[in-house]
Scaffold this active site. Sequence first.
Site, PDB file in Angstrom:
ATOM      1  N   ASP A   1       0.851  -1.198   0.000  1.00  0.00           N
ATOM      2  CA  ASP A   1       0.000   0.000   0.000  1.00  0.00           C
ATOM      3  C   ASP A   1       0.885   1.246   0.000  1.00  0.00           C
ATOM      4  OD1 ASP A   1      -2.321  -1.530   0.039  1.00  0.00           O
ATOM      5  OD2 ASP A   1      -2.319  -1.653   2.225  1.00  0.00           O
TER       6      ASP A   1
ATOM      7  N   TYR B   1       1.822   8.149   5.766  1.00  0.00           N
ATOM      8  CA  TYR B   1       2.370   7.996   7.111  1.00  0.00           C
ATOM      9  C   TYR B   1       3.766   8.593   7.224  1.00  0.00           C
ATOM     10  CZ  TYR B   1      -1.472   4.745   8.007  1.00  0.00           C
ATOM     11  OH  TYR B   1      -2.706   4.172   8.156  1.00  0.00           O
TER      12      TYR B   1
END
Length: 315
Positions: free
Chosen positions: A257, A264
Amino acid sequence: MAASPALLSLTPAVSRHPYLLFSPCPSPRHLRLAAPPAATPSPSPGPSSSPGPGPGPGPGVFLSPRALSQLDELAAFRYEHAFPHGLLTVRALSRGPGDDAVAEALVRLLASSFSETVRWAPAQRYAQLLAFVIRRYLHERRGLAPHAAVLVGFYRPAGGAAAEAGGGEAAEGGGEEGGEDEGEMACTAEVSFDAVGAPGAPPTPTPPLDFPYICNMTVKTQLRRRGIGKQLLKACEDLVVKMNAKGRVYLHCRIIDQVPFNMYRKAGYNIVQTDSILVWLSLQKRKYLMSKELPQVSVVSESSAKDFDDNILPS
């Protein structure tokens, strides 16, 4: 009492989803209660019986002054962000029956989010099975407050254009169900603050159980790509700070992903550990364990989420 067999048997399958990382709750022996809840008689089931109400504090349960203060903090927690296209409000799902209707809408949101990845014929039945498992899971997690919290986000489009934002479902999870016109249920995430609230079997690599941990993040399909996911992450971090938990927070991200991973990293999360290649034997995708040091202030810095992408991928 151990976690339900249905939840345990489905955990490996559900954990393969990039955002829904359900796992068994810890045994009640970990709960720091001065006295166990008093047994309350329940009416005998009948043809018209419905599932019991959501968990509440229960008679005979004594919490420490700090725990009571944290419960008050959870009840008062609100995170708001105004977009050009609408307003997002994030709060904690309460333990009492007043939020049972919101919890049921949340079950539907989570079941729908996970079933999007199912490409075989009986997907609808699978979603029904997921709803059953998630309902029991939420029942247990709501009872772990103030050691863990389930956050729910509500979206109100600018100018009242509810139909445009939610496909005609503007009041789901809000309105009369939530006791006030909160708007459309848009997103959810779960945060554990310590070892008591930590998942009983977290995904690998295993995070330190006594540190805050974020999981089960998802945004409603019709509302993705609007920046809601990154604000949901900020709300989680803000709540960790307000609950006076340890300053380092953990989460998982699947290696495949790339968009969530980039999000993040831009938010300040760093890789702590990478899954062993042997996890493929259990039909799971390899994951990163990531962490971030949060500022020890009452409000999370606005720069922590600057310019990073939404963490929810469309199906």
